[in-house]
Design a protein around this motif. Structure first.
Motif, PDB file in Angstrom:
ATOM      1  N   PHE A   1       0.846  -1.193   0.000  1.00 38.47           N
ATOM      2  CA  PHE A   1       0.000   0.000   0.000  1.00 38.47           C
ATOM      3  C   PHE A   1       0.886   1.249   0.000  1.00 38.47           C
ATOM      4  O   PHE A   1       1.912   1.263   0.670  1.00 38.47           O
ATOM      5  N   PRO A   2       0.518   2.287  -0.773  1.00 40.24           N
ATOM      6  CA  PRO A   2       1.370   3.495  -0.788  1.00 40.24           C
ATOM      7  C   PRO A   2       1.236   4.295   0.500  1.00 40.24           C
ATOM      8  O   PRO A   2       0.778   5.435   0.500  1.00 40.24           O
ATOM      9  N   VAL A   3       1.687   3.693   1.597  1.00 36.62           N
ATOM     10  CA  VAL A   3       1.490   4.272   2.924  1.00 36.62           C
ATOM     11  C   VAL A   3       2.101   5.661   3.041  1.00 36.62           C
ATOM     12  O   VAL A   3       1.484   6.597   3.532  1.00 36.62           O
ATOM     13  N   ARG A   4       3.344   5.780   2.555  1.00 32.62           N
ATOM     14  CA  ARG A   4       4.107   7.011   2.768  1.00 32.62           C
ATOM     15  C   ARG A   4       3.355   8.222   2.217  1.00 32.62           C
ATOM     16  O   ARG A   4       3.277   9.259   2.857  1.00 32.62           O
ATOM     17  N   VAL A   5       2.798   8.063   1.001  1.00 33.59           N
ATOM     18  CA  VAL A   5       2.123   9.181   0.364  1.00 33.59           C
ATOM     19  C   VAL A   5       0.778   9.444   1.028  1.00 33.59           C
ATOM     20  O   VAL A   5       0.458  10.581   1.383  1.00 33.59           O
ATOM     21  N   VAL A   6      -0.004   8.383   1.211  1.00 35.21           N
ATOM     22  CA  VAL A   6      -1.375   8.578   1.677  1.00 35.21           C
ATOM     23  C   VAL A   6      -1.415   9.070   3.119  1.00 35.21           C
ATOM     24  O   VAL A   6      -2.254   9.892   3.482  1.00 35.21           O
ATOM     25  N   SER A   7      -0.470   8.601   3.970  1.00 33.85           N
ATOM     26  CA  SER A   7      -0.555   8.957   5.381  1.00 33.85           C
ATOM     27  C   SER A   7      -0.010  10.354   5.671  1.00 33.85           C
ATOM     28  O   SER A   7      -0.195  10.871   6.773  1.00 33.85           O
ATOM     29  N   LEU A   8       0.628  10.967   4.688  1.00 39.45           N
ATOM     30  CA  LEU A   8       1.364  12.212   4.940  1.00 39.45           C
ATOM     31  C   LEU A   8       0.485  13.311   5.552  1.00 39.45           C
ATOM     32  O   LEU A   8       0.885  13.973   6.509  1.00 39.45           O
TER      33      LEU A   8
ATOM     34  N   LEU B   1      11.033  13.315   2.100  1.00 37.28           N
ATOM     35  CA  LEU B   1       9.648  13.780   2.050  1.00 37.28           C
ATOM     36  C   LEU B   1       9.146  14.298   3.400  1.00 37.28           C
ATOM     37  O   LEU B   1       8.662  15.428   3.503  1.00 37.28           O
TER      38      LEU B   1
ATOM     39  N   PRO C   1      -3.068   6.930  10.609  1.00 38.89           N
ATOM     40  CA  PRO C   1      -3.065   8.001   9.608  1.00 38.89           C
ATOM     41  C   PRO C   1      -3.805   7.633   8.327  1.00 38.89           C
ATOM     42  O   PRO C   1      -4.512   8.464   7.758  1.00 38.89           O
ATOM     43  N   ILE C   2      -3.664   6.375   7.887  1.00 37.73           N
ATOM     44  CA  ILE C   2      -4.330   5.997   6.645  1.00 37.73           C
ATOM     45  C   ILE C   2      -5.851   6.080   6.822  1.00 37.73           C
ATOM     46  O   ILE C   2      -6.562   6.618   5.972  1.00 37.73           O
TER      47      ILE C   2
ATOM     48  N   VAL D   1      -6.961   9.695   7.065  1.00 40.23           N
ATOM     49  CA  VAL D   1      -7.017  10.338   5.747  1.00 40.23           C
ATOM     50  C   VAL D   1      -8.265   9.878   5.004  1.00 40.23           C
ATOM     51  O   VAL D   1      -8.920  10.663   4.306  1.00 40.23           O
TER      52      VAL D   1
ATOM     53  N   ASP E   1       9.171  11.953  -4.029  1.00 37.79           N
ATOM     54  CA  ASP E   1      10.361  12.750  -3.675  1.00 37.79           C
ATOM     55  C   ASP E   1      11.053  13.308  -4.918  1.00 37.79           C
ATOM     56  O   ASP E   1      11.375  14.493  -4.982  1.00 37.79           O
TER      57      ASP E   1
ATOM     58  N   MET F   1      -1.680  15.815  -4.990  1.00 37.59           N
ATOM     59  CA  MET F   1      -2.157  15.665  -3.616  1.00 37.59           C
ATOM     60  C   MET F   1      -1.329  16.531  -2.664  1.00 37.59           C
ATOM     61  O   MET F   1      -1.871  17.273  -1.848  1.00 37.59           O
TER      62      MET F   1
ATOM     63  N   MET G   1      -4.118  -0.451  -5.924  1.00 42.65           N
ATOM     64  CA  MET G   1      -4.505  -1.738  -5.339  1.00 42.65           C
ATOM     65  C   MET G   1      -5.205  -2.613  -6.382  1.00 42.65           C
ATOM     66  O   MET G   1      -5.052  -3.828  -6.419  1.00 42.65           O
TER      67      MET G   1
END
Lengths: 291, 316
Positions: free
Chosen positions: A129-136, A225, B45-46, B49, B253, B274, B301
């Motif tokens: 899951f793209p955790v780093r981006v989504v949780s930012l 990031l 956090p997920i 969001v 990045d 985003m 996904m």
């Protein structure tokens, strides 16, 4: 007679072709090695070029000038501070993540933990899951609530999670190589789970430890990031953010000087890897790659 | 342990069983430190969001966030930048993924045959050097290599090979059509050694007799690669393809370091959009940004599920 000479020449032919094959193989491999090394050699050379040489574009410096290293550490005010920030954040992240990973990896393999299947499933799922981006967005909110925006120490908390899942999974596959009999024997001798881990487990997992430490070191040392998002002041920031923002101009940030900062920034990782290289490969082969 | 002892001694005293259960709960202490960070800085956090994406949440607003239902998603599906962002990320992934799988695979097959132990070790050490350089450091290095003023790439193209003049020399990272391929090239460079090591670990597990047998049957090297090596490496291939697909689609990045926030640039993908909405644009539309984050994650996904299906373990 004719048949034997024919066979001989055939064998010779075969041998010669094999030798050609070996030579071609090494040529191709070395071409790849050059591709890997040349960019690094270039930045190393840039850091010892005199400033006019650097701007003329010539690849080999006409005059070697080693003064940039002392210059950047003495004359750029925030740089020693940034270097210290990076060391501090990285050390704390590596220690916390490694301890978490060892404890969890040990428990998942050698202890009876109800619900461990679900824990492993969640850890694996998080890798995809793209955790780093989504949780930012939410991490920014958390840090703001905790008053940790624009603080160096605040970075440690989100940094721990960057490689936490993979570190736990690596430690888990390393602990799977430790025979259950050894652990059980220690427990029968009356050791509690903590003592068993410390006296029997830890000495057997040093290779895996090296892998986890290096992987976490590299990520935390170079993280961009979160550091760029959660900090504003140059004095609070870590080395990679400063480097990424540096545009070569004249004066403090002339190109050879930035290159010197760069070499200072990448050397610790390469040196650490050089020392731990043997353990690192054993660890990789023992299961880190299979995690 | 609980099941084992109870099956061996069906009449275990209740107090013993209780103690084992308590032990098992006590063992959770070992997982707690890791799970504290995992839930605090990843799972929460997920989900947070996700919740934001259904509200008009703004950091700076004094009013509590209002639930707006699917409004952010409706807006996003009508927003051409969302489609552009996803398609740019997909284009990059298509440029990057084949190179970062095929080149290391071939290199690993070659390095695996090196019998001289010292030389083999030297190769492996060189291969892993880029892997111990942090990603953002790699991006910074290549930003300079591609640089117009001091970059050696254009220097060689212009001054040495005379393919271009200073006026026509390529603008690699300037948001042109060359930018995504240029990024893909150094991403492949970065992963080259690490992925090769991955494949080498897989190759070491293939019994050498398989090759001997196939050679005696008259198979040539390409046939060996295609029919013996690659099927055996299938699990490693699957992991690499899925993980690299994930990292390529969610690249951020690099794009922040090179591209900035020019909306016409090919580096302005859904991740940058985003980020831009959440942290840079004056309005700070975090609710909308959250929805875009989740749309990106959900699209990914979807493809990951497809890839996992393609690479599902096959019997026999």
């Amino acid at each position: 007679m004719t048949t034997t000479t024919q066979m001989n020449s055939h064998a010779n032919d075969h041998r010669r072709r094999r030798r050609m094959g070996v030579i071609i193989r090494h040529v191709i491999i070395n071409a790849f090695m050059l591709v890997i090394l040349v960019p690094l050699a270039w930045v190393l050379l840039l850091s010892v070029k005199s400033i006019p040489d650097a701007y003329s574009g010539t690849l080999w410096p006409e005059v070697f000038d080693f003064s940039h290293y002392s210059f950047v550490l003495q004359k750029i005010d925030t740089l020693p501070r940034n270097l210290f920030n990076s060391v501090y954040v990285t050390a704390a992240t590596v220690v916390i993540t490694t301890v978490c990973a060892v404890l969890a990896g040990y428990a998942l393999v050698h202890l009876d933990v109800p619900g461990q299947k679900y824990v492993v499933f969640l850890l694996v799922a998080s890798l995809y899951f793209p955790v780093r981006v989504v949780s930012l967005i939410s991490i920014f909110e958390i840090q703001r609530t905790l008053g940790l925006i624009n603080t160096t120490s605040g970075l440690i908390l989100p940094y721990v999670t960057l490689n936490l899942a993979i570190s736990i999974l690596i430690m888990r596959s390393i602990f799977e190589q430790v025979p259950h009999e050894l652990i059980d024997a220690a427990r029968i001798d009356g050791c509690g789970p903590w003592k068993t881990l410390w006296t029997v487990g830890v000495p057997l997992i040093t290779n895996g430890l090296v892998v986890v430490i290096i992987v976490n070191f590299v990520t935390a040392w170079g993280e961009y990031l979160l550091a760029a998002t959660l900090t504003n002041d140059q004095a609070v920031r870590t080395l990679p953010v400063v480097l990424a923002g540096a545009h070569g101009g004249m004066g403090q940030w002339a190109w050879p000087r930035i290159a010197a900062v760069y070499v200072i920034a990448i050397t610790p990782g390469i040196v650490a890897f050089g020392f731990a290289q043997k353990l690192f490969f054993q660890g990789l082969m023992e299961g880190a790659l299979k995690a | 342990m609980t099941t084992l002892s109870s099956s061996v001694k069906p009449k275990a005293t209740p107090s013993l069983r209780k103690r084992l259960r308590l032990d098992a709960l006590g063992n959770w202490i070992f997982l707690l430190p890791g799970l504290f960070f995992f839930f605090g800085y990843m799972v929460y956090p997920i989900l947070r969001v996700l919740w934001m994406s259904f509200t008009d949440y703004r950091y700076l607003s004094r009013e509590p966030a209002q639930w707006v239902g699917l409004q952010n998603y409706v807006n996003a599906f009508a927003d051409p930048l969302v489609y552009d962002g996803l398609s740019r990320a997909a284009q990059f992934t298509l440029m990057f993924l084949p190179g970062t799988i095929i080149l290391p695979l071939l290199l690993a097959v070659l390095v695996d045959r090196v019998e001289h132990r010292t030389i083999a070790t030297i190769y492996r050490v060189i291969l892993l050097i880029p892997a111990v350089i942090p990603g953002p450091m790699v991006f910074v290095l290549w930003k300079w290599l591609y640089n117009f003023q001091i970059g050696p790439i254009n220097y060689i193209l212009v001054e040495v090979l005379h393919i271009f003049t200073p006026q026509t020399a390529p603008q690699w990272l300037g948001g042109t059509s060359l930018t995504l391929p240029a990024v893909a090239i150094f991403e492949v460079w970065w992963g080259l050694g690490y992925h090769t090591m991955f494949f080498l670990a897989g190759l070491a597990a293939i019994p050498k007799e398989l090759y001997e047998a196939a050679r005696i049957d008259g198979a040539n090297e390409w046939k060996l690669l295609w029919h013996v090596t690659i099927p055996r490496l299938r699990p490693i291939l699957a992991v690499l393809v899925v993980l690299r697909f994930g990292s390529a689609m969610a690249v951020i990045d690099e794009y922040l370091i090179f591209g900035g926030f020019n909306r016409a640039s090919p580096t302005y993908t859904w991740t940058v959009y985003m980020y831009d909405l959440a942290f840079k644009i004056g309005d700070w539309l975090q609710g909308y940004a959250a929805a875009i984050g989740w749309i990106g994650a959900f699209s990914m996904m979807f493809v990951v599920a497809g890839l996992l299906y393609i690479f599902r373990p096959q019997d026999g």
